[in-house]
Design an enzyme around this catalytic site. Structure first.
Site, PDB file in Angstrom:
ATOM      1  N   GLY A 186       0.789  -1.220   0.032  1.00 17.17           N
ATOM      2  CA  GLY A 186      -0.056  -0.093  -0.077  1.00 17.17           C
ATOM      3  C   GLY A 186       0.911   1.284  -0.029  1.00 17.17           C
ATOM      4  NE  ARG A 189      -0.222   9.010   8.515  1.00 18.26           N
ATOM      5  CZ  ARG A 189       0.266   8.417   9.691  1.00 18.26           C
ATOM      6  NH1 ARG A 189      -0.212   7.343   9.940  1.00 18.26           N
ATOM      7  NH2 ARG A 189       0.904   9.276  10.455  1.00 18.26           N
ATOM      8  CB  SER A 190      -2.599   2.719   2.142  1.00 17.08           C
ATOM      9  OG  SER A 190      -1.753   1.872   2.879  1.00 17.08           O
ATOM     10  N   GLY A 191      -3.768   2.425   5.380  1.00 15.29           N
ATOM     11  CA  GLY A 191      -4.091   1.614   6.414  1.00 15.29           C
ATOM     12  C   GLY A 191      -3.660   0.302   6.188  1.00 15.29           C
ATOM     13  CB  THR A 211      12.476  -2.774   9.553  1.00  9.77           C
ATOM     14  OG1 THR A 211      11.354  -2.057   8.891  1.00  9.77           O
ATOM     15  CG2 THR A 211      12.134  -4.362   9.655  1.00  9.77           C
ATOM     16  CG  HIS A 228       3.211   2.804  14.154  1.00  9.64           C
ATOM     17  ND1 HIS A 228       2.716   1.453  13.320  1.00  9.64           N
ATOM     18  CD2 HIS A 228       3.145   3.759  13.114  1.00  9.64           C
ATOM     19  CE1 HIS A 228       2.453   1.731  11.916  1.00  9.64           C
ATOM     20  NE2 HIS A 228       2.867   3.167  12.013  1.00  9.64           N
TER      21      HIS A 228
END
Length: 353
Positions: A186, A189-191, A211, A228
């Site tokens: 993706g 900010r695509s999810g 990573t 996150h």
């Protein structure tokens, strides 16, 4: 013990009367009624009054723990719970006859609240292999019935229709096999990271593999990393490393790798490939090692990567080399994956072979 599940929705049903959201607009009125469970007349969940003789109950942060006269154990899990429930006879803490903790016969849980609670309940032994798990409190937090079914399958939960009669003495339906290797692609900010976390939310143990770089003195990057970290379940482990091949060879619990784009960037740093075009062979060797380990891994792994083909052509030669290396790696890992999907605006698009 037979259980009548006459309603499965949240307090206002699904669709919610008068709600104009897309989820509610897709459904006819009364599609799912508010949750109501009948164990035996007059025992109802949620309870409307004192329980009859023979039933034992206690409430805790996980919800209502109930033991029926026949010894069946039921957990009616409340939303927004954070701690261990205390069962009326010590269940959840007391060893069973073979030194194992006894599991519930039935767990009724709002999986749309915090699905990682399933993993925690499994980790603590409250949910076992023979536990029936049924989704309740369902509402417009999920867009469609199809998406509810998809998530339920990922988490090993049953999303049954209103009016279902469940017999806790019958075998639990076999959980669909999970793909060993999943690659989620993706853009920014695509999810895709949220989807990766959702895929493993029901597992009792997960190792989150970060990573990305530490960020140094970059306060904005530190905020992203912290967000996150705070979103991840408290019972997950974390490894901050670029030795993905080593982890794939030695891991004993499911891995969530987030992500391959930052891993390739770190490899470019380690090989000095940003400024030295001759370092391309070293980068390729590291990618070869990763693909070989990915092919041979024995644990479930979900990896997130950036889809490089959707952006503009980089203005620098080093940027183009990075794009090419990541694009080739994505192709090679996709070829060795049972499940590959593209995430766009939070929508998951499976990519068949």
């Amino acid at each position: 013990m037979k259980v009548l599940i006459s309603g499965t929705a949240a307090a206002h049903g699904w669709p919610v009367p008068g709600c104009g959201c897309a989820s509610c607009a897709r459904l006819p009125s009364g599609h799912r009624r508010p949750t109501e469970i009948a164990l035996a007349d007059p025992v109802r969940l949620p309870p409307a009054g004192p329980l009859p003789a023979g039933y034992r109950a206690s409430t805790g942060p996980d919800g209502l723990a109930l033991t029926a006269p026949g010894g069946e154990r039921i957990l009616y899990a409340a939303p927004h719970a954070h701690h261990v429930v205390s069962f009326p006879d010590g269940h959840g803490d007391r060893p069973g006859g073979h030194g194992e903790r006894l599991a519930c016969d039935l767990v009724l849980i709002d999986v749309l609240d915090r699905p990682e609670r399933l993993g925690d309940l499994r980790r603590r032994g409250v949910i076992g292999e023979r536990t029936h798990i049924v989704a309740v409190g369902i509402d417009h937090r999920v867009p469609t019935e199809a998406e509810l079914a998809r998530r339920a399958a990922l988490w090993g939960v049953r999303a049954v229709p209103d009016g279902t009669v469940l017999d806790t003495g019958e075998p639990v339906p076999v959980r669909p096999p999970r793909p060993r290797r999943t690659l989620l692609l993706g853009g920014a900010r695509s999810g895709k990271s949220a989807e990766a976390e959702l895929r493993l939310a029901g597992e009792p143990e997960v190792l989150y593999v970060a990573t990305g770089p530490s960020g140094g003195d970059d306060a904005e990057w530190d905020r992203r990393v912290r967000a996150h970290r705070e979103r991840r379940p408290a019972h997950w482990g974390t490894a901050e490393t670029t030795d993905l091949a080593g982890l794939l060879r030695t891991a004993e619990v499911p891995l969530l790798v987030d992500g391959l784009g930052t891993w390739v960037a770190a490899v470019f740093d380690e090989c000095d490939a940003w400024s030295d075009p001759r370092a391309g062979e070293a980068v390729t060797a590291r990618c070869d090692e990763l693909v070989a380990a990915w092919r041979q891994t024995r644990v479930q792994v979900v990896a997130v990567s950036d889809e490089t083909g959707l952006g503009v052509v980089p203005a620098t030669s080093s940027g183009r080399a990075f794009r090419d290396a990541l694009g080739r790696l994505n192709q090679r890992l996709a070829l060795e994956s049972e499940d590959v999907a593209l995430v766009v605006a939070g929508r998951v698009l499976p990519l068949p072979v």
